[in-house]
Write an enzyme that holds these catalytic residues in place. Structure first.
Site, PDB file in Angstrom:
ATOM      1  N   LYS A 116       0.828  -1.217   0.000  1.00  0.00           N
ATOM      2  CA  LYS A 116       0.000   0.000   0.000  1.00  0.00           C
ATOM      3  C   LYS A 116       0.862   1.266   0.000  1.00  0.00           C
ATOM      4  O   LYS A 116       0.595   2.205  -0.740  1.00  0.00           O
ATOM      5  CB  LYS A 116      -0.931   0.012   1.223  1.00  0.00           C
ATOM      6  CG  LYS A 116      -1.861  -1.191   1.293  1.00  0.00           C
ATOM      7  CD  LYS A 116      -2.850  -1.099   2.448  1.00  0.00           C
ATOM      8  CE  LYS A 116      -2.219  -1.212   3.829  1.00  0.00           C
ATOM      9  NZ  LYS A 116      -1.717  -2.561   4.177  1.00  0.00           N
TER      10      LYS A 116
ATOM     11  N   ARG B  69      -9.573   0.211   9.213  1.00  0.00           N
ATOM     12  CA  ARG B  69      -9.105  -1.146   9.488  1.00  0.00           C
ATOM     13  C   ARG B  69     -10.108  -1.944  10.304  1.00  0.00           C
ATOM     14  O   ARG B  69      -9.839  -3.101  10.642  1.00  0.00           O
ATOM     15  CB  ARG B  69      -7.812  -1.061  10.287  1.00  0.00           C
ATOM     16  CG  ARG B  69      -6.568  -1.569   9.575  1.00  0.00           C
ATOM     17  CD  ARG B  69      -5.401  -1.334  10.510  1.00  0.00           C
ATOM     18  NE  ARG B  69      -4.233  -2.059  10.143  1.00  0.00           N
ATOM     19  CZ  ARG B  69      -3.192  -1.537   9.473  1.00  0.00           C
ATOM     20  NH1 ARG B  69      -3.213  -0.298   9.060  1.00  0.00           N
ATOM     21  NH2 ARG B  69      -2.146  -2.275   9.215  1.00  0.00           N
TER      22      ARG B  69
ATOM     23  N   ARG C 120      -0.292  -9.689  13.378  1.00  0.00           N
ATOM     24  CA  ARG C 120      -0.824  -8.684  12.448  1.00  0.00           C
ATOM     25  C   ARG C 120      -1.666  -9.345  11.354  1.00  0.00           C
ATOM     26  O   ARG C 120      -2.702  -8.820  10.959  1.00  0.00           O
ATOM     27  CB  ARG C 120       0.323  -7.880  11.823  1.00  0.00           C
ATOM     28  CG  ARG C 120       0.895  -6.858  12.803  1.00  0.00           C
ATOM     29  CD  ARG C 120       2.297  -6.444  12.442  1.00  0.00           C
ATOM     30  NE  ARG C 120       2.383  -5.756  11.175  1.00  0.00           N
ATOM     31  CZ  ARG C 120       3.521  -5.632  10.472  1.00  0.00           C
ATOM     32  NH1 ARG C 120       4.633  -6.155  10.927  1.00  0.00           N
ATOM     33  NH2 ARG C 120       3.526  -4.975   9.349  1.00  0.00           N
TER      34      ARG C 120
ATOM     35  N   ARG D  21      11.334  -7.053   4.307  1.00  0.00           N
ATOM     36  CA  ARG D  21      11.249  -5.643   4.699  1.00  0.00           C
ATOM     37  C   ARG D  21      11.933  -5.423   6.046  1.00  0.00           C
ATOM     38  O   ARG D  21      12.499  -4.371   6.296  1.00  0.00           O
ATOM     39  CB  ARG D  21       9.778  -5.204   4.748  1.00  0.00           C
ATOM     40  CG  ARG D  21       9.601  -3.723   5.038  1.00  0.00           C
ATOM     41  CD  ARG D  21       8.172  -3.265   4.770  1.00  0.00           C
ATOM     42  NE  ARG D  21       7.308  -3.498   5.903  1.00  0.00           N
ATOM     43  CZ  ARG D  21       5.997  -3.237   5.907  1.00  0.00           C
ATOM     44  NH1 ARG D  21       5.405  -2.751   4.841  1.00  0.00           N
ATOM     45  NH2 ARG D  21       5.275  -3.448   6.979  1.00  0.00           N
TER      46      ARG D  21
END
Ligand code: ADP
Length: 190
Positions: A14, A89, A146, A128
């Site tokens: 995103k 969210r 998550r 990442r």
């Protein structure tokens, strides 16, 4: 106004895609994750609170997140439109965003979702972690949390926009450029 919700699981891309879309469509990018990290860096009260949730891979409470987001929108009165990244969210966040935008005589144009399989997400987040410096990328248990929170609390937000005919999903696997092209092909029809 063009108001987009850029949607997708952690690691979907995103943030990367937002950078292109902001340029192309002259939008203001509002990432709740970035806003929280900015507050953490500056050691604000909000930052201290947010960190206690983020480090565990949990969501920051809706009331806090919603008011931070509304403040950020209000700070951009000249905006031609927004990309909301990492927000909403939860379904209560989606309902609050709808009510807030309608009080400003505007609305969400569309939710554009990057669809990426879970196995690919895990690989991307592990990669990442090597460069992001984000504590929530470094720990496999936090990453798992998550992903679980995404599946349980965030994925249902898709149905909120689907019910309004505003959900557009694209394949989020491919090169960065290919995915940008897929997004542009959809956004240009809005
Ligand atoms: P990613 O999507 O890669 O997990 P983000 O930068 O969007 O990363 O978010 C990082 C963390 O910030 C989330 O795991 C959560 O703790 C918190 N957060 C971000 N946006 C929200 C939100 N809309 N509601 C609650 N918590 C949020």
């Amino acid at each position: 106004m063009l108001n987009l919700v850029l949607f997708g699981p952690p690691g979907a891309g995103k943030g990367t895609q937002s950078a292109f879309l902001v340029d192309r469509y002259q939008l203001v990018h509002l990432s709740t994750g970035d806003l929280f990290r900015y507050n953490i860096k500056n050691e604000t009260e909000l930052g201290v609170l947010a960190k206690s949730y983020m480090d565990k891979g949990q969501l920051v409470p809706d009331s806090v997140t919603i008011s931070m987001l509304e403040d950020a929108v209000n700070k951009n009165p000249e905006a031609q439109g927004f990309i909301f990244d990492g927000f909403p969210r939860t379904n209560p966040q989606a309902a609050a965003l709808d009510a807030f935008l309608s009080s400003q005589s505007t609305s969400i144009t569309s939710m554009v979702a990057l669809e990426v399989p879970e196995a690919e997400l895990r690989l991307r987040l592990a990669e990442r972690a090597k460069t992001s410096g984000r504590p929530d990328d470094a720990d496999p248990l936090v990453i798992q949390n998550r992903i679980d929170v995404y599946n349980n609390e965030t994925a249902p937000v898709k149905a909120f926009y689907e019910a309004k005919g505003k959900y557009k999903g694209i394949n989020g696997v491919g090169s960065i450029e290919e995915i940008t092209e897929r997004l542009v092909a959809i956004i240009d029809t809005l």
